[in-house]
Design a protein around this motif. Structure first.
Motif, PDB file in Angstrom:
ATOM      1  N   VAL A   1      -1.722   0.097  -3.548  1.00 29.54           N
ATOM      2  CA  VAL A   1      -1.871   1.137  -3.055  1.00 29.54           C
ATOM      3  C   VAL A   1      -0.838   0.509  -1.705  1.00 29.54           C
ATOM      4  CG1 VAL A   1      -2.690   2.789  -1.558  1.00 29.54           C
ATOM      5  CG2 VAL A   1      -4.815   2.333  -3.589  1.00 29.54           C
ATOM      6  N   ARG A   2      -0.929  -0.267  -1.124  1.00 28.44           N
ATOM      7  CA  ARG A   2      -0.281  -0.530   0.586  1.00 28.44           C
ATOM      8  C   ARG A   2       1.372  -1.149  -0.446  1.00 28.44           C
ATOM      9  NH1 ARG A   2      -3.903  -4.985   2.327  1.00 28.44           N
ATOM     10  NH2 ARG A   2      -2.263  -6.192   1.240  1.00 28.44           N
ATOM     11  N   ASP A   3       1.030  -2.272  -1.003  1.00 35.28           N
ATOM     12  CA  ASP A   3       2.064  -3.063  -0.783  1.00 35.28           C
ATOM     13  C   ASP A   3       3.157  -2.897  -2.387  1.00 35.28           C
ATOM     14  OD1 ASP A   3       0.888  -4.684   0.423  1.00 35.28           O
ATOM     15  OD2 ASP A   3       0.233  -5.722  -0.506  1.00 35.28           O
ATOM     16  N   PRO A   4       4.367  -2.676  -1.650  1.00 38.94           N
ATOM     17  CA  PRO A   4       5.410  -2.838  -2.852  1.00 38.94           C
ATOM     18  C   PRO A   4       5.802  -3.558  -4.122  1.00 38.94           C
ATOM     19  CG  PRO A   4       6.333  -2.497  -0.409  1.00 38.94           C
ATOM     20  CD  PRO A   4       4.848  -2.966  -0.721  1.00 38.94           C
ATOM     21  N   LEU A   5       5.456  -2.542  -4.747  1.00 38.20           N
ATOM     22  CA  LEU A   5       5.858  -3.298  -6.401  1.00 38.20           C
ATOM     23  C   LEU A   5       4.322  -4.599  -6.618  1.00 38.20           C
ATOM     24  CD1 LEU A   5       9.185  -5.129  -5.763  1.00 38.20           C
ATOM     25  CD2 LEU A   5       8.884  -2.873  -7.105  1.00 38.20           C
TER      26      LEU A   5
ATOM     27  N   LEU B   1      -8.665   4.085 -18.829  1.00 39.98           N
ATOM     28  CA  LEU B   1      -7.724   2.813 -18.010  1.00 39.98           C
ATOM     29  C   LEU B   1      -6.061   2.921 -17.986  1.00 39.98           C
ATOM     30  CD1 LEU B   1     -11.022   0.144 -18.673  1.00 39.98           C
ATOM     31  CD2 LEU B   1     -10.796   2.403 -16.352  1.00 39.98           C
ATOM     32  N   TYR B   2      -6.277   2.329 -17.014  1.00 34.90           N
ATOM     33  CA  TYR B   2      -4.623   2.082 -16.742  1.00 34.90           C
ATOM     34  C   TYR B   2      -4.165   0.525 -16.348  1.00 34.90           C
ATOM     35  CZ  TYR B   2      -3.449   6.550 -18.865  1.00 34.90           C
ATOM     36  OH  TYR B   2      -3.577   7.362 -19.815  1.00 34.90           O
ATOM     37  N   LEU B   3      -3.054   0.512 -16.187  1.00 39.08           N
ATOM     38  CA  LEU B   3      -2.024  -0.351 -15.292  1.00 39.08           C
ATOM     39  C   LEU B   3      -1.458   0.561 -14.369  1.00 39.08           C
ATOM     40  CD1 LEU B   3      -1.021  -3.140 -14.243  1.00 39.08           C
ATOM     41  CD2 LEU B   3       1.079  -3.023 -15.778  1.00 39.08           C
ATOM     42  N   ALA B   4      -1.885   0.305 -12.497  1.00 41.21           N
ATOM     43  CA  ALA B   4      -1.716   1.366 -12.387  1.00 41.21           C
ATOM     44  C   ALA B   4      -0.700   0.627 -11.380  1.00 41.21           C
ATOM     45  CB  ALA B   4      -3.288   2.238 -11.433  1.00 41.21           C
ATOM     46  N   CYS B   5       0.713   1.502 -11.154  1.00 42.27           N
ATOM     47  CA  CYS B   5       1.610   0.689  -9.941  1.00 42.27           C
ATOM     48  C   CYS B   5       2.144   1.725  -8.936  1.00 42.27           C
ATOM     49  CB  CYS B   5       2.645   0.713 -10.797  1.00 42.27           C
ATOM     50  SG  CYS B   5       2.549  -0.792 -12.826  1.00 42.27           S
ATOM     51  N   ASN B   6       2.253   1.137  -7.771  1.00 44.93           N
ATOM     52  CA  ASN B   6       2.719   1.274  -6.665  1.00 44.93           C
ATOM     53  C   ASN B   6       3.792   2.078  -7.106  1.00 44.93           C
ATOM     54  OD1 ASN B   6       4.594   1.470  -3.769  1.00 44.93           O
ATOM     55  ND2 ASN B   6       2.279   0.635  -3.600  1.00 44.93           N
ATOM     56  N   PRO B   7       3.995   3.695  -6.148  1.00 43.41           N
ATOM     57  CA  PRO B   7       5.598   4.503  -6.734  1.00 43.41           C
ATOM     58  C   PRO B   7       6.553   3.898  -6.257  1.00 43.41           C
ATOM     59  CG  PRO B   7       3.415   5.174  -5.350  1.00 43.41           C
ATOM     60  CD  PRO B   7       2.357   3.753  -5.478  1.00 43.41           C
ATOM     61  N   SER B   8       6.664   2.085  -5.680  1.00 42.79           N
ATOM     62  CA  SER B   8       7.803   1.627  -5.991  1.00 42.79           C
ATOM     63  C   SER B   8       8.249   1.150  -6.194  1.00 42.79           C
ATOM     64  CB  SER B   8       7.872   0.921  -3.754  1.00 42.79           C
ATOM     65  OG  SER B   8       7.135  -0.312  -4.980  1.00 42.79           O
ATOM     66  N   VAL B   9       7.772   1.484  -7.758  1.00 44.02           N
ATOM     67  CA  VAL B   9       8.077   0.799  -8.794  1.00 44.02           C
ATOM     68  C   VAL B   9       9.093   1.429 -10.292  1.00 44.02           C
ATOM     69  CG1 VAL B   9       6.753  -0.097 -10.988  1.00 44.02           C
ATOM     70  CG2 VAL B   9       6.140  -1.012  -9.197  1.00 44.02           C
ATOM     71  N   PRO B  10      10.288   0.869 -10.262  1.00 37.24           N
ATOM     72  CA  PRO B  10      10.803   2.059 -10.560  1.00 37.24           C
ATOM     73  C   PRO B  10      10.167   2.821 -11.349  1.00 37.24           C
ATOM     74  CG  PRO B  10      12.380   0.155  -9.895  1.00 37.24           C
ATOM     75  CD  PRO B  10      10.473   0.295  -9.667  1.00 37.24           C
ATOM     76  N   ASP B  11      10.824   4.102 -11.554  1.00 33.38           N
ATOM     77  CA  ASP B  11      10.894   4.700 -12.826  1.00 33.38           C
ATOM     78  C   ASP B  11      10.778   4.222 -14.140  1.00 33.38           C
ATOM     79  OD1 ASP B  11       9.545   6.667 -11.432  1.00 33.38           O
ATOM     80  OD2 ASP B  11      11.024   7.796 -11.181  1.00 33.38           O
TER      81      ASP B  11
ATOM     82  N   GLU C   1      -4.047  10.120  -8.967  1.00 32.08           N
ATOM     83  CA  GLU C   1      -3.201  10.570 -10.089  1.00 32.08           C
ATOM     84  C   GLU C   1      -2.213  10.506  -9.251  1.00 32.08           C
ATOM     85  OE1 GLU C   1      -1.709  11.682 -13.100  1.00 32.08           O
ATOM     86  OE2 GLU C   1      -3.070  11.243 -13.303  1.00 32.08           O
ATOM     87  N   ALA C   2      -2.162  10.937  -7.876  1.00 33.92           N
ATOM     88  CA  ALA C   2      -0.238  10.715  -7.083  1.00 33.92           C
ATOM     89  C   ALA C   2      -0.528   9.349  -6.626  1.00 33.92           C
ATOM     90  CB  ALA C   2      -0.996  12.181  -5.919  1.00 33.92           C
ATOM     91  N   LEU C   3      -2.115   8.592  -7.029  1.00 35.56           N
ATOM     92  CA  LEU C   3      -0.929   7.545  -5.682  1.00 35.56           C
ATOM     93  C   LEU C   3      -0.289   6.706  -6.829  1.00 35.56           C
ATOM     94  CD1 LEU C   3      -5.212   7.081  -4.628  1.00 35.56           C
ATOM     95  CD2 LEU C   3      -2.949   7.576  -3.016  1.00 35.56           C
ATOM     96  N   PHE C   4      -0.406   6.521  -8.296  1.00 31.46           N
ATOM     97  CA  PHE C   4       0.973   5.239  -8.604  1.00 31.46           C
ATOM     98  C   PHE C   4       1.309   5.732  -9.178  1.00 31.46           C
ATOM     99  CE2 PHE C   4      -3.907   3.525  -7.728  1.00 31.46           C
ATOM    100  CZ  PHE C   4      -4.018   2.563  -6.799  1.00 31.46           C
ATOM    101  N   LYS C   5       1.832   4.879 -10.330  1.00 33.76           N
ATOM    102  CA  LYS C   5       2.760   5.104 -11.098  1.00 33.76           C
ATOM    103  C   LYS C   5       1.540   4.692 -12.328  1.00 33.76           C
ATOM    104  CE  LYS C   5       6.873   6.096  -9.054  1.00 33.76           C
ATOM    105  NZ  LYS C   5       8.274   5.425  -9.142  1.00 33.76           N
TER     106      LYS C   5
ATOM    107  N   ALA D   1      10.183  -8.138  -9.302  1.00 26.98           N
ATOM    108  CA  ALA D   1       9.391  -8.944  -9.741  1.00 26.98           C
ATOM    109  C   ALA D   1       8.127  -8.050  -9.198  1.00 26.98           C
ATOM    110  CB  ALA D   1       8.886 -10.651  -9.031  1.00 26.98           C
ATOM    111  N   LEU D   2       7.177  -8.368 -10.370  1.00 32.37           N
ATOM    112  CA  LEU D   2       5.703  -7.492  -9.546  1.00 32.37           C
ATOM    113  C   LEU D   2       4.817  -8.537  -9.405  1.00 32.37           C
ATOM    114  CD1 LEU D   2       5.867  -5.000 -12.159  1.00 32.37           C
ATOM    115  CD2 LEU D   2       6.609  -4.564 -10.498  1.00 32.37           C
TER     116      LEU D   2
END
Length: 267
Positions: free
Chosen positions: A99-103, A224-234, A116-120, A46-47
């Motif tokens: 930036v801070r919270d998983p998923l 403009l994008y939907l920027a996701c925390n790096p914890s969101v699976p590739d 760039e490196a902060l998000f997927k 869940a996101l």
């Protein structure tokens, strides 16, 4: 501000049937909404999806998140089979959560080298121009952004435009509320105001005050994008991108936009 009639019309008519999911849109801070069934071999996490209050793109009406970008996010998640919760928040809080919270993901986010490196990234979901506004009758001339270096530029806390300018050594005066820059500009407390405009937006009608404020220089164009925390699976980011491109190809994005054509902020 929005009239009661516009808000009611928006609540009743804005969300397309294909994007409506449950009978009511999730309240900000509510439990997760179950999406359409995911592929049999996939159970997506869940996101939490955060967004800023920027009518008619994203807003809260009667406690429910709506708006043409909000509707696109809802349809995207439902088609991808992803449980979700949408929260409309002040921009700084929405951004920091992603930036801070998983998923957690935030929309609509400027994709800049600094971020760039902060998000997927999922998208682009829209495109925008960064514009400097000045007082009508201003004496300076701007041919390039460099010409603005001696001037005071208004922005707001956490805004990508302010970050971009500050990182390049410009004199940025950031406030908590971006709209306070309108009066600061008229009162000569700043020389320029950095804003974002989109082809699908009438924001300049609200900001220029019948010619008291004028466009001076377009200084950047960003997506403009939907920027996701790096914890969101590739694999989930890849699926969201694939589904979003399908929505673009089948006309779903255009249909959502058209449902908001008759709704515009009142001066």
């Amino acid at each position: 501000m929005w009239t009661a009639a516009a808000a009611l019309a928006l609540l009743l008519a804005a969300v397309p049937a294909s994007a409506s999911g449950p009978a009511a849109a999730p309240r900000t801070g509510s439990a997760f909404v179950s999406a359409a069934t995911a592929p049999a071999d996939t159970a997506w996490p869940a996101l939490v999806i955060t967004g800023e209050h920027t009518p008619p793109s994203s807003m809260i009406v009667d406690g429910k998140p709506v708006g043409y970008q909000t509707d696109k996010m809802r349809l995207l998640l439902q088609r991808a089979g992803v449980p979700y919760r949408i929260e409309i928040l002040p921009w700084k809080r929405a951004y920091v959560m992603a930036v801070r919270d998983p998923l957690t993901c935030v929309y609509s986010t400027s994709r800049t080298p600094e971020r760039e490196a902060l998000f997927k990234w999922v998208g682009p979901i829209n495109r925008t121009e960064w514009l400097l506004l000045g007082r009508a009758g201003h004496k300076f001339q701007l041919r390039t952004l460099e010409d603005a270096r001696p001037l005071r530029i208004g922005s707001y806390t956490g805004d990508a435009r302010g970050e971009y300018l500050r990182d390049r050594g410009f004199n940025v005066d950031a406030t908590l509320n971006d709209m306070s820059n309108q009066q600061k500009l008229l009162l000569n407390r700043i020389d320029l105001w950095a804003i974002a405009t989109r082809a699908d937006s009438n924001i300049l009608e609200k900001l220029t005050l019948n010619g008291k404020i004028v466009p001076v220089l377009v200084f950047n164009k960003v997506e403009l994008y939907l920027a996701c925390n790096p914890s969101v699976p590739d694999a989930l980011v890849e699926r969201l991108n694939t589904v979003f491109e399908g929505m673009r190809a089948d006309g779903s994005l255009t249909r959502i936009d058209r449902q908001y054509d008759h709704l515009s902020p009142k001066k």
